[in-house]
Write a protein that holds these residues in place. Structure first.
Motif, PDB file in Angstrom:
ATOM      1  N   THR A  96       0.854  -1.191   0.000  1.00  0.00           N
ATOM      2  CA  THR A  96       0.000   0.000   0.000  1.00  0.00           C
ATOM      3  C   THR A  96       0.889   1.240   0.000  1.00  0.00           C
ATOM      4  N   GLY A  97       0.298   2.352  -0.334  1.00  0.00           N
ATOM      5  CA  GLY A  97       1.004   3.626  -0.314  1.00  0.00           C
ATOM      6  C   GLY A  97       0.129   4.679   0.345  1.00  0.00           C
ATOM      7  N   PRO A  98       0.608   5.908   0.462  1.00  0.00           N
ATOM      8  CA  PRO A  98      -0.182   6.969   1.094  1.00  0.00           C
ATOM      9  C   PRO A  98      -1.514   7.180   0.359  1.00  0.00           C
ATOM     10  N   ASP A  99      -2.584   7.194   1.098  1.00  0.00           N
ATOM     11  CA  ASP A  99      -3.923   7.445   0.551  1.00  0.00           C
ATOM     12  C   ASP A  99      -4.265   6.538  -0.638  1.00  0.00           C
ATOM     13  N   TRP A 100      -3.773   5.314  -0.622  1.00  0.00           N
ATOM     14  CA  TRP A 100      -4.042   4.377  -1.714  1.00  0.00           C
ATOM     15  C   TRP A 100      -5.534   4.175  -1.925  1.00  0.00           C
ATOM     16  N   TYR A 101      -6.321   4.249  -0.849  1.00  0.00           N
ATOM     17  CA  TYR A 101      -7.755   3.983  -0.913  1.00  0.00           C
ATOM     18  C   TYR A 101      -8.518   5.105  -1.615  1.00  0.00           C
ATOM     19  N   ARG A 102      -7.847   6.223  -1.868  1.00  0.00           N
ATOM     20  CA  ARG A 102      -8.465   7.324  -2.602  1.00  0.00           C
ATOM     21  C   ARG A 102      -7.930   7.415  -4.030  1.00  0.00           C
ATOM     22  N   SER A 103      -7.195   6.398  -4.467  1.00  0.00           N
ATOM     23  CA  SER A 103      -6.474   6.486  -5.736  1.00  0.00           C
ATOM     24  C   SER A 103      -7.310   6.122  -6.953  1.00  0.00           C
ATOM     25  N   ALA A 104      -8.420   5.445  -6.781  1.00  0.00           N
ATOM     26  CA  ALA A 104      -9.212   4.988  -7.919  1.00  0.00           C
ATOM     27  C   ALA A 104     -10.213   6.057  -8.360  1.00  0.00           C
ATOM     28  N   PRO A 105     -10.606   6.037  -9.629  1.00  0.00           N
ATOM     29  CA  PRO A 105     -11.665   6.941 -10.091  1.00  0.00           C
ATOM     30  C   PRO A 105     -12.971   6.663  -9.346  1.00  0.00           C
ATOM     31  N   PRO A 106     -13.885   7.641  -9.283  1.00  0.00           N
ATOM     32  CA  PRO A 106     -15.174   7.437  -8.597  1.00  0.00           C
ATOM     33  C   PRO A 106     -15.897   6.203  -9.122  1.00  0.00           C
ATOM     34  N   GLY A 107     -16.410   5.408  -8.199  1.00  0.00           N
ATOM     35  CA  GLY A 107     -17.148   4.210  -8.568  1.00  0.00           C
ATOM     36  C   GLY A 107     -16.302   2.974  -8.782  1.00  0.00           C
ATOM     37  N   GLU A 108     -14.981   3.117  -8.744  1.00  0.00           N
ATOM     38  CA  GLU A 108     -14.103   1.970  -8.925  1.00  0.00           C
ATOM     39  C   GLU A 108     -13.318   1.680  -7.645  1.00  0.00           C
ATOM     40  N   LYS A 109     -12.889   0.428  -7.506  1.00  0.00           N
ATOM     41  CA  LYS A 109     -12.060   0.037  -6.371  1.00  0.00           C
ATOM     42  C   LYS A 109     -10.587   0.199  -6.742  1.00  0.00           C
ATOM     43  N   PRO A 110      -9.750   0.667  -5.812  1.00  0.00           N
ATOM     44  CA  PRO A 110      -8.313   0.757  -6.100  1.00  0.00           C
ATOM     45  C   PRO A 110      -7.717  -0.631  -6.293  1.00  0.00           C
ATOM     46  N   GLY A 111      -6.591  -0.688  -6.990  1.00  0.00           N
ATOM     47  CA  GLY A 111      -5.914  -1.957  -7.218  1.00  0.00           C
ATOM     48  C   GLY A 111      -4.617  -2.042  -6.434  1.00  0.00           C
ATOM     49  N   LEU A 112      -4.354  -3.207  -5.827  1.00  0.00           N
ATOM     50  CA  LEU A 112      -3.141  -3.438  -5.059  1.00  0.00           C
ATOM     51  C   LEU A 112      -2.501  -4.748  -5.503  1.00  0.00           C
ATOM     52  N   VAL A 113      -1.214  -4.885  -5.187  1.00  0.00           N
ATOM     53  CA  VAL A 113      -0.458  -6.075  -5.574  1.00  0.00           C
ATOM     54  C   VAL A 113       0.074  -6.763  -4.318  1.00  0.00           C
ATOM     55  N   THR A 114       0.011  -8.077  -4.295  1.00  0.00           N
ATOM     56  CA  THR A 114       0.504  -8.826  -3.144  1.00  0.00           C
ATOM     57  C   THR A 114       2.032  -8.814  -3.113  1.00  0.00           C
ATOM     58  N   LEU A 115       2.559  -9.056  -1.915  1.00  0.00           N
ATOM     59  CA  LEU A 115       4.003  -9.110  -1.699  1.00  0.00           C
ATOM     60  C   LEU A 115       4.425 -10.546  -1.397  1.00  0.00           C
ATOM     61  N   GLU A 116       5.658 -10.868  -1.696  1.00  0.00           N
ATOM     62  CA  GLU A 116       6.174 -12.205  -1.422  1.00  0.00           C
ATOM     63  C   GLU A 116       6.516 -12.386   0.055  1.00  0.00           C
ATOM     64  N   THR A 117       6.920 -11.306   0.713  1.00  0.00           N
ATOM     65  CA  THR A 117       7.274 -11.367   2.137  1.00  0.00           C
ATOM     66  C   THR A 117       6.498 -10.305   2.903  1.00  0.00           C
ATOM     67  N   GLU A 118       6.395 -10.489   4.208  1.00  0.00           N
ATOM     68  CA  GLU A 118       5.587  -9.595   5.037  1.00  0.00           C
ATOM     69  C   GLU A 118       6.279  -8.276   5.356  1.00  0.00           C
ATOM     70  N   GLY A 119       7.609  -8.272   5.481  1.00  0.00           N
ATOM     71  CA  GLY A 119       8.307  -7.049   5.831  1.00  0.00           C
ATOM     72  C   GLY A 119       8.151  -6.710   7.304  1.00  0.00           C
ATOM     73  N   ASP A 120       8.388  -5.436   7.647  1.00  0.00           N
ATOM     74  CA  ASP A 120       8.319  -4.992   9.040  1.00  0.00           C
ATOM     75  C   ASP A 120       6.869  -4.869   9.496  1.00  0.00           C
ATOM     76  N   LEU A 121       6.622  -5.224  10.751  1.00  0.00           N
ATOM     77  CA  LEU A 121       5.276  -5.173  11.287  1.00  0.00           C
ATOM     78  C   LEU A 121       4.685  -3.769  11.207  1.00  0.00           C
ATOM     79  N   ALA A 122       5.471  -2.751  11.485  1.00  0.00           N
ATOM     80  CA  ALA A 122       4.953  -1.382  11.497  1.00  0.00           C
ATOM     81  C   ALA A 122       4.381  -0.971  10.152  1.00  0.00           C
ATOM     82  N   ASP A 123       4.846  -1.627   9.071  1.00  0.00           N
ATOM     83  CA  ASP A 123       4.396  -1.276   7.723  1.00  0.00           C
ATOM     84  C   ASP A 123       3.504  -2.345   7.099  1.00  0.00           C
ATOM     85  N   LEU A 124       3.137  -3.367   7.865  1.00  0.00           N
ATOM     86  CA  LEU A 124       2.433  -4.510   7.300  1.00  0.00           C
ATOM     87  C   LEU A 124       0.965  -4.193   6.984  1.00  0.00           C
ATOM     88  N   SER A 125       0.597  -4.437   5.747  1.00  0.00           N
ATOM     89  CA  SER A 125      -0.809  -4.429   5.338  1.00  0.00           C
ATOM     90  C   SER A 125      -1.116  -5.796   4.730  1.00  0.00           C
TER      91      SER A 125
END
Length: 373
Positions: A96-125
């Protein structure tokens, strides 16, 4: 880094095996010593820190998190009939990135990509996609009773319920099913009921009811009617909304029909792909799934602020209508941020899954802040 829910196993396997935890349990008497007095919906509690319904599959999970010092424990959502879980896998880390949930045009859902590893807990989505599975009522009622017995002094049990939308059914019938589930949960020993109006991982009507003031009113009224013979309060779990006017309407609708407050937010829906561009989670209707963890903290804080302001505009007090902050609570400092905003409670889902010691971290930080100030 590992989770108390084994993401390499199916939901049913996790349900049967119980939580994964190899660390040490805290000394709760020592941990709770020196905490400020606290209450949650009229119940005296050690703290208002809790875990939402997602990670607490059954009484075994409730017991672990009670032993770890979380004081408001929410039993995973149950129904008036059995419901299977979505196919495995159900949990994947995402970028995810900053304000990712506001990134899509009206009426559409934003798109995200899965990660191979979890990374640091503080940044985990993560994305999670379970579909609100449920054991048969006789099974979950018996297990709720066991969960209640697992609580320590100063802890309360919340049971999350949902109505099941039937093909061709009406809103009135769906609301009545919510009410029936709430009544059965109360009979099983719930201290508090939470009605889930906001799951993005189901395609039927029960997952988006929070967006309609009329639906909120009808469901709340049905639950109130089924709980009228008891003093058990009920919360409504709602999702993210941008529109402050609509937020005010749903607060008014809920408060006028007996709800004791809102827990917000639930996961935020997004289209989830694997790195090759294919749908990440298998099965029809599963391109869109809920996102939770660090990536929804900004949205959670925004929603909490909007709900608090709506409550104030309506002239309601915290005692009349509680606001429980949820979303992106990965550390003790995150939990304090919600409480300093004015929330009456705070819950950690993803953070608590990957770090059950979060309750101890929070309570130590809370005691330190009292000394400092």
């Amino acid at each position: 880094m590992s989770s108390s829910y084994d993401v390499a196993l199916s939901y049913d396997e996790n349900y049967q095996a119980g939580p994964v935890f190899t660390g040490e349990l805290p000394d709760l008497d020592r941990l709770n010593l020196g905490l400020p007095p606290a209450s949650f919906l009229g119940y005296p509690v050690n703290s208002t820190l809790g875990v939402p319904a997602g990670p607490l599959l059954n009484s075994a999970y409730i017991k672990l998190y009670a032993d770890m010092g979380f004081d408001v424990l929410t039993y995973k959502t149950v129904r008036t009939g059995p419901q299977p879980c979505h196919p495995f896998p159900n949990v994947r880390p995402v970028q995810t990135g900053p304000d990712w949930y506001r990134s899509a045009p009206p009426g559409e859902k934003p798109g995200l990509v899965t990660l191979e590893t979890e990374g640091d807990l503080a940044d985990l989505s993560i994305t999670n996609s379970f579909g609100m599975p449920s054991q048969p009522p006789t099974v979950w009622q018996a297990d709720v009773r066991q969960a209640k017995q697992a609580l320590r002094p100063g802890q309360v049990l919340v049971v999350s319920v949902v109505g099941t939308a039937r093909p061709g059914g009406t809103l009135a019938e769906l609301a009545a099913d919510f009410g029936l589930a709430a009544g059965w949960a109360a009979e099983a020993g719930a201290d508090i009921i939470e009605a889930n109006l906001s799951c993005p991982n189901v395609q039927s009507a029960e997952g988006s009811l929070y967006q309609s003031p009329a639906a909120v009113s009808q469901v709340a009224a049905a639950i109130q009617a089924n709980l009228s013979g008891s003093k058990i309060p009920f919360l409504l779990k709602i999702g993210y909304l941008e529109n402050s006017g609509l937020i005010g309407q749903i607060v008014e609708s809920a408060s006028q029909n007996g709800a004791a407050g809102f827990a917000a937010i639930n996961t935020i829906p997004a289209r989830v792909y694997d790195p090759s561009g294919e749908q990440a989670l298998p099965g029809e209707g599963r391109l869109v799934s809920g996102i939770c963890g660090a990536g929804i903290k900004t949205a959670g804080l925004y929603m909490a602020q909007q709900l608090l302001e709506a409550r104030q505009r309506l002239g309601l007090t915290a005692a009349q209508f509680a606001i429980v902050g949820v979303g992106g609570v990965m550390t003790g400092a995150d939990a304090l941020q919600y409480l300093k905003l004015g929330c009456d409670g705070v819950q950690s889902g993803t953070g608590a899954m990957w770090k059950p010691e979060l309750a101890a971290e929070y309570k130590q930080l809370l005691k330190s802040s009292l000394v400092i100030h």
